[in-house]
Write an enzyme that holds these catalytic residues in place. Structure first.
Site, mmCIF file in Angstrom:
data_model
loop_
_atom_site.group_PDB
_atom_site.id
_atom_site.type_symbol
_atom_site.label_atom_id
_atom_site.label_comp_id
_atom_site.label_asym_id
_atom_site.label_seq_id
_atom_site.Cartn_x
_atom_site.Cartn_y
_atom_site.Cartn_z
ATOM 1 C CG ASP A 1 75.602 13.674 40.926
ATOM 2 O OD1 ASP A 1 74.934 12.828 40.325
ATOM 3 O OD2 ASP A 1 75.494 14.903 40.732
ATOM 4 C CG HIS B 1 68.834 15.811 35.027
ATOM 5 N ND1 HIS B 1 68.563 14.460 34.984
ATOM 6 C CD2 HIS B 1 69.992 15.935 35.735
ATOM 7 C CE1 HIS B 1 69.502 13.801 35.634
ATOM 8 N NE2 HIS B 1 70.380 14.662 36.087
ATOM 9 C CE1 TYR C 1 73.577 17.262 35.502
ATOM 10 C CE2 TYR C 1 73.823 19.147 36.961
ATOM 11 C CZ TYR C 1 73.571 17.807 36.770
ATOM 12 O OH TYR C 1 73.305 16.999 37.846
ATOM 13 C CG HIS D 1 72.122 9.708 43.368
ATOM 14 N ND1 HIS D 1 73.159 9.283 42.571
ATOM 15 C CD2 HIS D 1 72.180 11.073 43.372
ATOM 16 C CE1 HIS D 1 73.818 10.334 42.102
ATOM 17 N NE2 HIS D 1 73.244 11.426 42.584
#
Length: 301
Positions: A113, A158, A218, A278
């Site tokens: 990730d 998100h 992010y 995931h």
């Protein structure tokens, strides 16, 4: 938002250090084993502890280095003073510097990730350092934004929230932080079997203590990281080392060919779809250990 982290967990048999990364930002890192080094980088909303099963198995034959990324877990959480503070280029330099201080100028790198995005940038920026690159369940930044189209892109809602300018996303998330971070653990582990309550609480508490830095991480992916990927694509730069990718079949939902997308970045590529969720390093650690060992053997061949 910053709160005390009360549920920190450690990997049995590993020694812990705080070492300076890029700009002397302190990185919390676990180390054990002996042999060629492999660095394991965690994803969201987790910490280095997600690697506990894989890391312990890999100490048989490897020096295993498992940091918390800057902004996560017990690593430092510098304020986002510039877009580069949480750029994957900066976070990759953290990893290279920590490994160097542990005595390893070259190492294998496996990321899940968010950690995989740091790994990709490390491979692009430091091809003489990264011996091989393993990627778990993510696409390069440039391709991620390229495939998110239409109503199916709601699975990545998100990403859009945390891409907004500083201030509002941090306040919105902080208002419901435990519920926000727990929602991803629940949605991506729908049968609730991957984490016991203590581990789940650790991930939630760690993330609640890291709202501002997680948002900054992010936000960088929608800005400076995207720009760096585009510059590499325009210049024809790719990943020179052996690359292995393990992924869910996201293409079935979003309509893309992950193998083809990764092939544009890496000539020496293996791609493996996996019947897992995931959080595959915790759900099926034996398969991930086998994947890492096979990738290391390719680099040694």
């Amino acid at each position: 938002m910053t709160t005390a982290l009360t549920t920190a967990l450690t990997i049995d048999g590993f020694e812990y250090h705080r070492l300076p990364g890029d700009g002397d930002v302190e990185i919390h890192v676990a180390v054990a084993g002996d042999g060629p080094a492999v660095v394991l980088l965690h994803g969201f909303p987790q910490t280095h502890y997600m690697w506990r099963h894989v890391a312990r198995a890999l100490t048989d034959g490897h020096t295993v280095i498992v940091p918390d990324l800057r902004g996560y877990g017990r690593s430092a959480k510098p304020a986002e003073t510039t877009p580069e503070t949480y750029a994957k280029r900066t976070m990759a330099r953290d990893v290279v510097e920590v490994a160097r201080r542990l005595g390893h100028d070259r190492f294998g790198l496996v990321g899940h990730d968010r950690g995989a995005l740091v790994g990709v940038r490390a491979g692009l920026d430091h091809p003489d350092v990264v011996r091989y690159l393993g990627v778990l369940d993510v696409l390069p930044t440039l391709d991620t934004w390229g495939v998110l189209q239409g109503v199916h892109a709601k699975v990545a809602w998100h990403l859009y929230l945390m891409a907004q300018p500083p201030g509002l996303p941090e306040r919105m998330i902080a208002a419901v932080a435990p519920e926000f971070f727990a929602s991803f653990l629940d949605a991506w582990d729908p049968d609730g079997s991957t984490f016991d309550p203590q581990v789940r609480r650790h991930y939630v508490d760690s993330s609640v203590a890291s709202v501002d830095s997680i948002v900054a991480d992010y936000r960088a992916t929608a800005g400076v990281d995207l720009e760096l990927d585009q510059a590499d694509r325009d210049a024809g730069r790719g990943l020179a080392m052996p690359v292995g990718v393990v992924s869910q079949d996201w293409g079935a939902v979003l309509g893309f060919d992950a193998r083809a997308l990764w092939s544009a970045w890496a000539n020496d590529l293996t791609y493996e779809p996996i019947a897992a969720g995931h959080f595959m390093a915790e759900e099926k650690p034996e398969e991930i250990v086998r994947f890492v060992r096979d990738l290391a053997a390719r680099a040694d061949a």
